[in-house]
Design a protein around this motif. Sequence first.
Motif, short mmCIF file in Angstrom:
data_model
loop_
_atom_site.label_atom_id
_atom_site.label_comp_id
_atom_site.label_asym_id
_atom_site.label_seq_id
_atom_site.Cartn_x
_atom_site.Cartn_y
_atom_site.Cartn_z
N GLN A 191 61.41 25.38 22.56
CA GLN A 191 61.39 24.55 21.36
C GLN A 191 60.35 23.44 21.47
O GLN A 191 59.67 23.11 20.49
CB GLN A 191 62.78 23.96 21.12
N ALA A 192 60.20 22.90 22.66
CA ALA A 192 59.20 21.85 22.87
C ALA A 192 57.79 22.37 22.60
O ALA A 192 56.95 21.66 22.03
CB ALA A 192 59.30 21.30 24.30
N ARG A 193 57.53 23.60 22.98
CA ARG A 193 56.21 24.19 22.72
C ARG A 193 55.96 24.29 21.21
O ARG A 193 54.87 23.94 20.73
CB ARG A 193 56.11 25.57 23.36
N TYR A 194 56.97 24.76 20.48
CA TYR A 194 56.78 24.90 19.03
C TYR A 194 56.74 23.55 18.32
O TYR A 194 56.00 23.38 17.35
CB TYR A 194 57.87 25.81 18.44
N LEU A 195 57.48 22.60 18.82
CA LEU A 195 57.40 21.25 18.24
C LEU A 195 56.01 20.66 18.45
O LEU A 195 55.54 19.85 17.65
CB LEU A 195 58.45 20.34 18.88
N GLY A 196 55.34 21.11 19.50
CA GLY A 196 53.98 20.67 19.78
C GLY A 196 52.93 21.61 19.22
O GLY A 196 51.74 21.50 19.59
N ASN A 197 53.34 22.55 18.36
CA ASN A 197 52.43 23.52 17.73
C ASN A 197 51.73 24.42 18.73
O ASN A 197 50.62 24.91 18.46
CB ASN A 197 51.40 22.80 16.85
N ASP A 198 52.37 24.65 19.87
CA ASP A 198 51.82 25.57 20.86
C ASP A 198 52.47 26.93 20.65
O ASP A 198 53.40 27.32 21.35
CB ASP A 198 52.09 25.05 22.28
N PHE A 199 51.96 27.67 19.67
CA PHE A 199 52.56 28.95 19.31
C PHE A 199 52.33 30.00 20.39
O PHE A 199 53.23 30.82 20.66
CB PHE A 199 51.99 29.44 17.97
N VAL A 200 51.16 30.00 21.00
CA VAL A 200 50.86 30.99 22.03
C VAL A 200 51.75 30.76 23.24
O VAL A 200 52.39 31.69 23.76
CB VAL A 200 49.37 30.93 22.42
N GLY A 201 51.86 29.53 23.68
CA GLY A 201 52.70 29.22 24.83
C GLY A 201 54.18 29.45 24.54
O GLY A 201 54.92 29.93 25.40
N GLY A 202 54.59 29.12 23.33
CA GLY A 202 55.99 29.32 22.95
C GLY A 202 56.37 30.79 22.97
O GLY A 202 57.45 31.17 23.44
N LYS A 203 55.46 31.63 22.46
CA LYS A 203 55.76 33.07 22.43
C LYS A 203 55.82 33.65 23.84
O LYS A 203 56.68 34.49 24.13
CB LYS A 203 54.71 33.80 21.60
N LEU A 204 54.94 33.20 24.71
CA LEU A 204 54.96 33.69 26.09
C LEU A 204 56.29 33.36 26.77
O LEU A 204 56.86 34.19 27.48
CB LEU A 204 53.80 33.09 26.89
N LEU A 205 56.78 32.15 26.55
CA LEU A 205 58.07 31.78 27.13
C LEU A 205 59.21 32.57 26.49
O LEU A 205 60.16 32.98 27.17
CB LEU A 205 58.31 30.28 26.96
N ALA A 206 59.13 32.79 25.19
CA ALA A 206 60.16 33.57 24.51
C ALA A 206 60.21 34.99 25.07
O ALA A 206 61.28 35.56 25.26
CB ALA A 206 59.91 33.59 23.01
N GLU A 207 59.05 35.57 25.31
CA GLU A 207 59.00 36.91 25.89
C GLU A 207 59.60 36.93 27.29
O GLU A 207 60.18 37.93 27.72
CB GLU A 207 57.56 37.41 25.92
N GLN A 208 59.47 35.82 28.00
CA GLN A 208 60.03 35.73 29.36
C GLN A 208 61.55 35.58 29.34
O GLN A 208 62.25 36.21 30.14
CB GLN A 208 59.40 34.54 30.09
N TYR A 209 62.05 34.78 28.41
CA TYR A 209 63.47 34.41 28.45
C TYR A 209 64.34 35.07 27.37
O TYR A 209 65.57 35.08 27.50
CB TYR A 209 63.61 32.90 28.30
N LEU A 210 63.72 35.60 26.33
CA LEU A 210 64.51 36.09 25.19
C LEU A 210 64.13 37.51 24.78
O LEU A 210 64.27 37.88 23.62
CB LEU A 210 64.33 35.15 24.00
N GLN A 211 63.66 38.30 25.72
CA GLN A 211 63.22 39.66 25.41
C GLN A 211 63.78 40.62 26.46
O GLN A 211 63.08 41.04 27.37
CB GLN A 211 61.69 39.72 25.36
N PRO A 212 65.07 40.99 26.31
CA PRO A 212 65.65 41.92 27.29
C PRO A 212 65.08 43.32 27.11
O PRO A 212 64.59 43.68 26.04
CB PRO A 212 67.13 41.89 26.94
N SER A 213 65.17 44.13 28.15
CA SER A 213 64.69 45.51 28.05
C SER A 213 65.73 46.37 27.35
O SER A 213 66.92 46.07 27.35
CB SER A 213 64.41 46.07 29.45
N LYS A 214 65.25 47.43 26.73
CA LYS A 214 66.15 48.36 26.05
C LYS A 214 66.88 49.21 27.08
O LYS A 214 66.29 49.74 28.00
CB LYS A 214 65.35 49.25 25.10
N LYS A 215 68.20 49.32 26.89
CA LYS A 215 68.99 50.16 27.80
C LYS A 215 69.62 51.30 27.01
O LYS A 215 68.96 51.93 26.19
CB LYS A 215 70.03 49.28 28.50
N ASN A 216 70.90 51.57 27.25
CA ASN A 216 71.57 52.67 26.58
C ASN A 216 72.17 52.20 25.25
O ASN A 216 73.38 52.17 25.07
CB ASN A 216 72.65 53.26 27.49
#
Length: 772
Positions: A67-92
């Motif tokens: 959220q701090a990244r997006y509040l600072g208009n850092d969209f690229v950095g925010g998305k990278l963190l989101a991919e790290q923490y909020l993007q689980p792999s597909k399972k069954n």
Amino acid sequence: MTEALWYNTPAKAWGTGLPIGNGRIGAVVLSEISKETWSFNEITFWSGQSELSPKVYGGKAAIKEIQARYLGNDFVGGKLLAEQYLQPSKKNYGTNLTVAKIHLEFDQPSAAPSNFRRELNLDKAVASAQYVLGGHNYRRETFISHRQQILVSQISTDSTQGLSLTLSISSENPDFIVTIMGDALGFQAHALESAHSDGKCGVRGRGIVKISAPGGSIQVNNGRLVVKNAKFALVFLAFNTDFRQTNNDWMSLASAQLKDAQSRTYEQLKTDHMKDHQSLYRRVSINLGGNESAALPTNERQSRFNESGFDDPSLFALYFQYGRYLTISGTRADSPLPLHLQGLWNDGEASKMNWSCDYHLDINTQMNYFPTEMTSLTECHAPLINYIETLARDGETTAEQFYGSPGWVAHVFSNVWGFTDPGWEVSWGLNVTGGLWIASHLIEHFEYTQDKTFLAEKAFPILKKSAEFYLDYMTIEPISGHLVTGPSVSPENSFFTGDVKDGEQQLCLAPTVDTILIRDLFHFLINAGSQLNTDAEFCSRLKDALPKLPPLKIGKKGQLQEWLEDYEESQPDHRHLSHTIALCRSDQITPRHTPALAESVRVTLANRQARADLEDIEFTAALFGLNFARLNDGESALKHVGHLIGELCFENLLSYSKAGVAGAENSIFVIDGNFGGAAVVGEMLLRSSNSEVDLLPALPSKWHSGFVQGLRARGNVEFDIEWKDGNLTVVTLKAFSPGRVTLYYKNHRVDLSFDSLEVIRLSNSLELLSKA
């Protein structure tokens, strides 16, 4: 006028077959002269398995950092963190699968047939086919009994030689076994596939197909049942699965169901089936007028529809009642699961795609239930309500593991295994209000029924926990002081920030759809808390938070902003119109009370329609129609429902998503257009909020005279409306709960109060005619 889909040509493809069902098992009946095929489905027949959410994925600390990244208009950095923490792999994850196909091949005279007709009678819920061959009449009738939980088919002829046929079973499932059981075929099915799971896990099912052939013989030949010279044949099909079963009792259910069905005559089974169906179906009747087109086969009416300028009023009425028929056939009070992407049925196409035949929470599952309350089928809402309860329970783990928050959350889609985590790609998977959007049906159910027990025991507790999540998860935007969600998406669209280095983005703070849903949630809980005299401290927190939510905004092009900032759409031709639910599914925007915002939605719709490359699919057409109905624009609403019926439905009037959209190679059956279209027709005739009702708000000129009986409005009120030459003649209000409402018709307005079971009749100027 008989409400039926009928054809004088055989059904050779799935999109021409006729759907039947009982809320758990379903079939699409494909009738030809020499053969018939039943594409057989069961709502719980799913691949995949239950799997736990990942261990703490980052929790509160990660969310604050993103959220701090997006509040600072850092969209690229925010998305990278989101991919790290909020993007689980597909399972069954799994998908619903077609169970099997039942094949009937008929040994008949080689003469040319005549008088062929196949039909789906919506009032009787029976699919039939009849024809004359060699001077003799042949007839087939097939239905699925809700009371007996079994498919029943009678095949008959007046030929002195009787009839002969061969029955066989096939399936695309890799683990499918057919066994001989005397004069029956047993089959074992295992829901396995490798597009959405590892190909090793899924629901198991057992079924039996049994034939009764009085006067004839039944033999077994190479795994098939062969009937010779029977006076008539009765076919019974029973099937059950181990879904949510704690023991093996389910394995003997099919035998018990067959025994019960065979203890009754065919006439008894059919009569009981029709009474059960009609107890729901006959609650609403509609007549929008008609012309000579009504006498044509359904496929001919459909093919002429666009060219005629949608000048076939009774086809709109048929489509409306077809939506109600599909609701009754697909989702009953005791259904184990709600309608999925393809309702109860399954053509096998979506199951093979990245989509999955599942529960999409960013419009599709919601739209399946848009007409349920308004068309007097409130009991049919129960499977969705039960599913939401399960979703909320499973979503508590997701809220804790991914966000470090209390309450519950679900995202862009779910399955029967309790999946509530973000999707496996943040660009579409972080629809953080997907669970709330589907849970808004709890609000709708209460608004229509006024059921205080339901409010206290189900709606309020589930929605309170949802609000607990958002209160904890949202953050303050320091410049405006707004309370914002994020990272989140506006399904499934993307935008340009204006900074070249950012490129195309999807994640942001406070997409408009989030704010709409959360505002409605907080308002509802505050009012419910007051009604129930409970949770005063919690409701006080909601009251403090409400004014901090961002306002709805009008962008530089005059459009309703889809995001908090006036970003440029990177896909202005996109199929999703999520932010317009402020008008078409909420009272936050209305022409009467917020005319400027209503006009901004009209601009939004015009901008989308102006795109030559618009993603023109079934739910988009329904959303256009719903929005125009709410804008009191009957001609535009009619145009979009007409387009849906004429160009976005197969011959059997089941809606589809066009090939080329979202990676689809073919046009894919998606049932939400059927329900969305039915809801548009209803909204054109009656619109309600908690305090206001509009009569004939979007009546088009082509429906110049007609009536509708049994439509429901919020407040637990039923309406019968009649009109002639484009003008209201009389309206009857039947109250099932005490209340009050402001009623509008054109320039007329009246404030009414009523007691339970009171009946009020009003004139075309809303003057009181009688009250009893």
